[in-house]
Motif scaffolding. Structure first.
Motif, PDB file in Angstrom:
ATOM      1  N   ILE A 183      22.458 -19.481 -20.607  1.00  0.00           N
ATOM      2  CA  ILE A 183      23.622 -20.344 -20.418  1.00  0.00           C
ATOM      3  C   ILE A 183      24.853 -19.444 -20.362  1.00  0.00           C
ATOM      4  O   ILE A 183      25.017 -18.553 -21.203  1.00  0.00           O
ATOM      5  N   THR A 184      25.713 -19.664 -19.382  1.00  0.00           N
ATOM      6  CA  THR A 184      26.863 -18.781 -19.194  1.00  0.00           C
ATOM      7  C   THR A 184      28.003 -19.558 -18.543  1.00  0.00           C
ATOM      8  O   THR A 184      27.891 -20.762 -18.288  1.00  0.00           O
ATOM      9  N   ARG A 185      29.122 -18.901 -18.282  1.00  0.00           N
ATOM     10  CA  ARG A 185      30.228 -19.554 -17.585  1.00  0.00           C
ATOM     11  C   ARG A 185      29.841 -19.822 -16.136  1.00  0.00           C
ATOM     12  O   ARG A 185      29.334 -18.940 -15.443  1.00  0.00           O
ATOM     13  N   GLY A 186      30.095 -21.038 -15.675  1.00  0.00           N
ATOM     14  CA  GLY A 186      29.797 -21.395 -14.298  1.00  0.00           C
ATOM     15  C   GLY A 186      30.854 -20.873 -13.341  1.00  0.00           C
ATOM     16  O   GLY A 186      31.939 -20.444 -13.760  1.00  0.00           O
ATOM     17  N   PRO A 187      30.591 -20.917 -12.031  1.00  0.00           N
ATOM     18  CA  PRO A 187      31.534 -20.369 -11.052  1.00  0.00           C
ATOM     19  C   PRO A 187      32.868 -21.106 -11.022  1.00  0.00           C
ATOM     20  O   PRO A 187      33.925 -20.490 -10.855  1.00  0.00           O
ATOM     21  N   GLY A 188      32.830 -22.437 -11.184  1.00  0.00           N
ATOM     22  CA  GLY A 188      34.077 -23.193 -11.183  1.00  0.00           C
ATOM     23  C   GLY A 188      34.934 -22.883 -12.392  1.00  0.00           C
ATOM     24  O   GLY A 188      36.163 -22.755 -12.289  1.00  0.00           O
ATOM     25  N   LEU A 189      34.293 -22.753 -13.550  1.00  0.00           N
ATOM     26  CA  LEU A 189      35.041 -22.437 -14.769  1.00  0.00           C
ATOM     27  C   LEU A 189      35.608 -21.026 -14.699  1.00  0.00           C
ATOM     28  O   LEU A 189      36.756 -20.785 -15.094  1.00  0.00           O
ATOM     29  N   GLN A 190      34.824 -20.085 -14.186  1.00  0.00           N
ATOM     30  CA  GLN A 190      35.319 -18.717 -14.059  1.00  0.00           C
ATOM     31  C   GLN A 190      36.526 -18.657 -13.126  1.00  0.00           C
ATOM     32  O   GLN A 190      37.513 -17.966 -13.403  1.00  0.00           O
ATOM     33  N   ALA A 191      36.456 -19.392 -12.010  1.00  0.00           N
ATOM     34  CA  ALA A 191      37.575 -19.400 -11.061  1.00  0.00           C
ATOM     35  C   ALA A 191      38.831 -19.990 -11.686  1.00  0.00           C
ATOM     36  O   ALA A 191      39.953 -19.626 -11.314  1.00  0.00           O
ATOM     37  N   LEU A 192      38.648 -20.882 -12.658  1.00  0.00           N
ATOM     38  CA  LEU A 192      39.791 -21.527 -13.299  1.00  0.00           C
ATOM     39  C   LEU A 192      40.384 -20.693 -14.422  1.00  0.00           C
ATOM     40  O   LEU A 192      41.601 -20.465 -14.476  1.00  0.00           O
ATOM     41  N   ILE A 193      39.541 -20.201 -15.336  1.00  0.00           N
ATOM     42  CA  ILE A 193      40.086 -19.517 -16.513  1.00  0.00           C
ATOM     43  C   ILE A 193      40.242 -18.017 -16.301  1.00  0.00           C
ATOM     44  O   ILE A 193      40.986 -17.370 -17.037  1.00  0.00           O
ATOM     45  N   GLY A 194      39.563 -17.465 -15.287  1.00  0.00           N
ATOM     46  CA  GLY A 194      39.699 -16.031 -15.030  1.00  0.00           C
ATOM     47  C   GLY A 194      41.145 -15.597 -14.844  1.00  0.00           C
ATOM     48  O   GLY A 194      41.600 -14.639 -15.481  1.00  0.00           O
ATOM     49  N   PRO A 195      41.915 -16.293 -13.986  1.00  0.00           N
ATOM     50  CA  PRO A 195      43.305 -15.878 -13.756  1.00  0.00           C
ATOM     51  C   PRO A 195      44.328 -16.553 -14.665  1.00  0.00           C
ATOM     52  O   PRO A 195      45.529 -16.315 -14.509  1.00  0.00           O
ATOM     53  N   THR A 196      43.882 -17.382 -15.602  1.00  0.00           N
ATOM     54  CA  THR A 196      44.856 -18.142 -16.399  1.00  0.00           C
ATOM     55  C   THR A 196      44.812 -17.855 -17.893  1.00  0.00           C
ATOM     56  O   THR A 196      45.844 -17.951 -18.564  1.00  0.00           O
ATOM     57  N   VAL A 197      43.640 -17.549 -18.444  1.00  0.00           N
ATOM     58  CA  VAL A 197      43.529 -17.330 -19.893  1.00  0.00           C
ATOM     59  C   VAL A 197      43.715 -15.850 -20.185  1.00  0.00           C
ATOM     60  O   VAL A 197      42.950 -15.009 -19.708  1.00  0.00           O
ATOM     61  N   ARG A 198      44.735 -15.548 -20.982  1.00  0.00           N
ATOM     62  CA  ARG A 198      45.055 -14.154 -21.281  1.00  0.00           C
ATOM     63  C   ARG A 198      44.837 -13.845 -22.755  1.00  0.00           C
ATOM     64  O   ARG A 198      44.901 -14.723 -23.610  1.00  0.00           O
ATOM     65  N   SER A 199      44.569 -12.582 -23.026  1.00  0.00           N
ATOM     66  CA  SER A 199      44.438 -12.112 -24.397  1.00  0.00           C
ATOM     67  C   SER A 199      45.820 -11.784 -24.943  1.00  0.00           C
ATOM     68  O   SER A 199      46.812 -11.767 -24.210  1.00  0.00           O
ATOM     69  N   LYS A 200      45.892 -11.496 -26.234  1.00  0.00           N
ATOM     70  CA  LYS A 200      47.197 -11.285 -26.862  1.00  0.00           C
ATOM     71  C   LYS A 200      47.911 -10.043 -26.340  1.00  0.00           C
ATOM     72  O   LYS A 200      49.130  -9.929 -26.460  1.00  0.00           O
ATOM     73  N   ASP A 201      47.157  -9.097 -25.722  1.00  0.00           N
ATOM     74  CA  ASP A 201      47.802  -7.912 -25.155  1.00  0.00           C
ATOM     75  C   ASP A 201      48.287  -8.146 -23.727  1.00  0.00           C
ATOM     76  O   ASP A 201      48.782  -7.226 -23.074  1.00  0.00           O
ATOM     77  N   GLY A 202      48.128  -9.384 -23.239  1.00  0.00           N
ATOM     78  CA  GLY A 202      48.612  -9.719 -21.909  1.00  0.00           C
ATOM     79  C   GLY A 202      47.580  -9.597 -20.813  1.00  0.00           C
ATOM     80  O   GLY A 202      47.817 -10.016 -19.680  1.00  0.00           O
ATOM     81  N   GLY A 203      46.420  -9.010 -21.121  1.00  0.00           N
ATOM     82  CA  GLY A 203      45.357  -8.901 -20.128  1.00  0.00           C
ATOM     83  C   GLY A 203      44.601 -10.211 -19.986  1.00  0.00           C
ATOM     84  O   GLY A 203      44.897 -11.202 -20.659  1.00  0.00           O
ATOM     85  N   PHE A 204      43.628 -10.216 -19.108  1.00  0.00           N
ATOM     86  CA  PHE A 204      42.841 -11.425 -18.883  1.00  0.00           C
ATOM     87  C   PHE A 204      41.570 -11.381 -19.720  1.00  0.00           C
ATOM     88  O   PHE A 204      40.844 -10.390 -19.722  1.00  0.00           O
ATOM     89  N   LYS A 205      41.296 -12.486 -20.429  1.00  0.00           N
ATOM     90  CA  LYS A 205      40.150 -12.537 -21.342  1.00  0.00           C
ATOM     91  C   LYS A 205      38.821 -12.605 -20.608  1.00  0.00           C
ATOM     92  O   LYS A 205      37.807 -12.106 -21.084  1.00  0.00           O
ATOM     93  N   TYR A 206      38.813 -13.250 -19.446  1.00  0.00           N
ATOM     94  CA  TYR A 206      37.549 -13.529 -18.767  1.00  0.00           C
ATOM     95  C   TYR A 206      37.513 -12.830 -17.413  1.00  0.00           C
ATOM     96  O   TYR A 206      37.589 -13.461 -16.359  1.00  0.00           O
TER      97      TYR A 206
END
Length: 302
Positions: A183-206
């Motif tokens: 079980i893993t992140r699906g393609p739609g979820l990756q496309a959504l959170i990849g460019p939007t969810v950031r880590s505290k250092d400003g980079g992208f978490k996913y």
């Protein structure tokens, strides 16, 4: 036709039912009525084997998938150690019991021992220990093997897929498991959170180099997992509570990119258009700023 099929495999696509089966290729499921909010794929009719030969374990898995609903805040704050919602999923499986309340799911170290004997005298014994299966479902209480192995790879480096697939292959070859589930992140979820969810250092978490559907499918199509039937499950945005904020953030970022692509319609110099673009990006980022990451005491990988 064969060349087209090979190209589809190289691109990591799931084969449709009307395509001639290639041994071990990821195909659409042959069974229906699986929980919604996921994308599914299977090799070697794993879903049929699970439903027909291990119906109790199939119902357990479907119930856990039905109840799985992490929040966007959990996705944003998940840090090192074992992510809280991955642990919650595993706990939901472990809480399911057989008739009489006997434990049927749980972490399991599976050890395969082999020996060489002459005339009944053992001369050499080798011991191969498979890595700890996050969730192992016994076939039945009386006949625990072959069982069902379930691994959720939420946000690791993609070599963790290789570890799981090699392990599933070995355990299936020895008759310890009948089906491996990832079980893993699906393609739609990756496309959504990849460019939007950031880590505290400003980079992208996913990032793209971490575990998600489009990294998994090519590995399986190239032979990962060997002859072990695999059920592959991708978590999609519909399963995430509060995901609308990520959708709004992505929409705002896309509008900024659209402005950048067409800035000449309103400005004669990029120097004049750039502050407008930068402001649009900043406002989009402010919709979903980085949050402090919560570290769980359990140091297992997700």
């Amino acid at each position: 036709m064969e060349q087209e099929q090979e190209q589809e495999q190289e691109q990591g696509e799931v084969l449709e039912d009307d395509v001639v089966d290639l041994a071990g290729a990821v195909r659409e499921l042959s069974t229906d009525n699986w929980p919604t909010g996921y994308v599914y794929g299977a090799t070697r009719y794993a879903d049929v084997i699970l439903r027909e030969s291990f119906s109790d374990r199939a119902r357990d898995l479907e119930k856990a998938l039905d109840n799985f609903a992490p929040t966007l805040d959990e996705l944003r704050s998940g840090g090192g150690g074992r992510t809280v919602f991955v642990k919650r999923f595993d706990d939901s499986l472990e809480a399911m019991t057989a008739e009489g309340g006997q434990r049927i799911w749980g972490k399991q170290n599976i050890t395969i021992s082999k020996s060489i004997a002459l005339d009944g005298t053992t001369l050499r014994t080798t011991r191969t220990r498979g890595h700890e299966i996050d969730m192992f479902g016994r076939g039945t209480l009386d006949a625990p093997i072959p069982g069902i192995a379930v691994e959720m790879e939420w946000n690791n480096k993609d070599p963790f897929y290789d570890r799981d697939l090699i392990n599933f292959q070995a355990l299936h070859h020895e008759g310890a498991i009948a089906v491996g589930v990832i079980i893993t992140r699906g393609p739609g979820l990756q496309a959504l959170i990849g460019p939007t969810v950031r880590s505290k250092d400003g980079g992208f978490k996913y990032g793209q180099s971490t575990t998600h559907w489009d990294k998994l499918i090519p590995k399986v199509n190239l032979g990962g997992g060997g002859e072990c039937p695999l059920l592959l499950i991708g978590i999609e945005p519909e399963r995430i509570q509060g995901v609308q904020l990520a959708v709004r953030t992505k929409d705002a970022l896309e509008k900024a990119e659209e402005f950048k692509s067409n800035w000449r319609k309103s400005y004669s110099r990029w120097k004049d258009a750039k502050p407008v673009h930068d402001q649009m990006v900043s406002e989009a980022r402010d919709l979903m700023p980085p949050v402090n990451e919560e570290k769980n005491a359990n140091s297992d990988e997700d």
